[in-house]
Design an enzyme around this catalytic site. Sequence first.
Site, PDB file in Angstrom:
ATOM      1  N   HIS A  33      45.290  19.003  39.559  1.00 20.94           N
ATOM      2  CA  HIS A  33      45.180  19.030  41.023  1.00 20.94           C
ATOM      3  C   HIS A  33      43.724  19.185  41.457  1.00 20.94           C
ATOM      4  O   HIS A  33      43.452  19.651  42.568  1.00 20.94           O
ATOM      5  CB  HIS A  33      46.074  20.115  41.622  1.00 20.94           C
ATOM      6  CG  HIS A  33      47.534  19.857  41.400  1.00 20.94           C
ATOM      7  ND1 HIS A  33      48.271  19.025  42.201  1.00 20.94           N
ATOM      8  CD2 HIS A  33      48.378  20.280  40.433  1.00 20.94           C
ATOM      9  CE1 HIS A  33      49.519  18.969  41.758  1.00 20.94           C
ATOM     10  NE2 HIS A  33      49.611  19.716  40.674  1.00 20.94           N
ATOM     11  N   ASP A  35      41.583  16.334  40.696  1.00 21.76           N
ATOM     12  CA  ASP A  35      41.035  14.978  40.816  1.00 21.76           C
ATOM     13  C   ASP A  35      41.036  14.488  42.254  1.00 21.76           C
ATOM     14  O   ASP A  35      40.058  13.902  42.721  1.00 21.76           O
ATOM     15  CB  ASP A  35      41.744  13.996  39.883  1.00 21.76           C
ATOM     16  CG  ASP A  35      43.240  13.884  40.087  1.00 21.76           C
ATOM     17  OD1 ASP A  35      43.832  14.746  40.777  1.00 21.76           O
ATOM     18  OD2 ASP A  35      43.828  12.924  39.543  1.00 21.76           O
ATOM     19  N   GLU A 163      49.584   2.384  42.762  1.00 21.67           N
ATOM     20  CA  GLU A 163      50.592   3.439  42.642  1.00 21.67           C
ATOM     21  C   GLU A 163      50.964   4.001  44.004  1.00 21.67           C
ATOM     22  O   GLU A 163      52.142   4.280  44.279  1.00 21.67           O
ATOM     23  CB  GLU A 163      50.096   4.553  41.718  1.00 21.67           C
ATOM     24  CG  GLU A 163      51.077   5.681  41.574  1.00 21.67           C
ATOM     25  CD  GLU A 163      51.145   6.250  40.167  1.00 21.67           C
ATOM     26  OE1 GLU A 163      51.701   7.355  40.035  1.00 21.67           O
ATOM     27  OE2 GLU A 163      50.684   5.598  39.216  1.00 21.67           O
ATOM     28  N   ASP A 175      44.340   9.437  35.967  1.00 19.77           N
ATOM     29  CA  ASP A 175      45.254   8.816  35.016  1.00 19.77           C
ATOM     30  C   ASP A 175      44.834   7.394  34.685  1.00 19.77           C
ATOM     31  O   ASP A 175      44.807   6.984  33.517  1.00 19.77           O
ATOM     32  CB  ASP A 175      46.672   8.810  35.581  1.00 19.77           C
ATOM     33  CG  ASP A 175      47.212  10.202  35.822  1.00 19.77           C
ATOM     34  OD1 ASP A 175      46.582  11.173  35.362  1.00 19.77           O
ATOM     35  OD2 ASP A 175      48.266  10.316  36.470  1.00 19.77           O
ATOM     36  N   TYR A 224      54.032  17.385  45.889  1.00 23.91           N
ATOM     37  CA  TYR A 224      52.679  16.952  45.523  1.00 23.91           C
ATOM     38  C   TYR A 224      51.861  16.607  46.762  1.00 23.91           C
ATOM     39  O   TYR A 224      50.726  17.071  46.937  1.00 23.91           O
ATOM     40  CB  TYR A 224      52.792  15.738  44.592  1.00 23.91           C
ATOM     41  CG  TYR A 224      51.497  15.214  44.044  1.00 23.91           C
ATOM     42  CD1 TYR A 224      51.025  15.625  42.801  1.00 23.91           C
ATOM     43  CD2 TYR A 224      50.735  14.284  44.745  1.00 23.91           C
ATOM     44  CE1 TYR A 224      49.845  15.131  42.279  1.00 23.91           C
ATOM     45  CE2 TYR A 224      49.554  13.781  44.231  1.00 23.91           C
ATOM     46  CZ  TYR A 224      49.108  14.212  43.005  1.00 23.91           C
ATOM     47  OH  TYR A 224      47.935  13.720  42.500  1.00 23.91           O
TER      48      TYR A 224
END
Length: 372
Positions: A33, A35, A163, A175, A224
């Site tokens: 948490h 990035d 994404e 990622d 999130y």
Amino acid sequence: MDDRRARIAAALGEGASLRWFRAPGRVNLMGDHTDYNEGFVLPVAIDLDCLVAARSRADGRVVVRSLDVDAASGVVEVPADGSAEPSEVEPTWGRYVAGVVRQLVVRGWAPRAVDAALSSTVPQGSGLSSSAALEVACAIALCDVSGFEPAATELAAACREAEFLATGVPSGIMDQLVSLAGTAGAALLIDCRSLEVRPVPLPPGIQVLAVHCGLPRALMDSAYAERQAACEAAARSLGLRSLRDAALGEMADDPFARHVVSENARVLETVSALLDGELARLGALYAASHASLRDDFRVSTPELDALVHALVESGALGARLTGAGFGGCAVGLVRSDETEEIAKRATRRYREETGIKPTAFVCSAVAGAGPA
């Protein structure tokens, strides 16, 4: 034995010669948490990957088959011009493909019809970045067909945006970037503001052990996005661009922000400990990180807490949840000659305590995406 190449080739059938590509998943050693707060992260690209084969076709469509789902939902077909709305594509895994196509077109990719098939060994919902591996594998295959060669950071940004288009969940760039830029035998220190990447060799005799808790992680079903919004609000309240610029004293009364600031510091301390071979220090840093993710950022679960405890009690040098939390994996650093025994003891202890069957993955740090 990995028989994916034969199965992928059979799925595509006779025709022009195939081009093969792979994109790895990842385990984040430290920095969760951070990035999307323009902070620091320390992931490794791992030897679980998405393998894809591709060749040109002549009808203006991108057609991708997945060997990892049932036949009824195993094929996605979208226009090569990126006009398909990713969030509306069916089957749902195809939304990532549609997002990648659209983002490549936005960045100058000349639309080309492509026939492809893929299979992944990165378990879905594990917190090991199965979606990023799929996005990156498809992206490099599509780029290859047309000779499009964006920089790794640009391609990672395209896949991250893909994404978001697919899921509606905002995320950082870690990622996708580690999947593209991974280094064999090393973790990557990524500065998520500048996107500078620095390999950090893993000490000899140390093994990365990821263990799935048996409960999947679903970012769309988690809090999130709420966490990200709270972090952005905390930065705005101080007139800062992001929590990357905050000092710990400024965040003492805000547990979400406190986690981000302290976790950034732990990433840099972990790099120092790895380079200096200070294994005891790594254990303390891992313990502090998990406590912060559990108590301040509140993204752990009773199952992840039990798994981390089982790993430490079984002999891991350190353990913490890895990834976004809300399920998925814990990561442990273990001595290489004790890996098998620690994995056995920890999974047995966890299963006895929770009644849930975990899955252990002994992970090697590998190079980033490319030809296979």
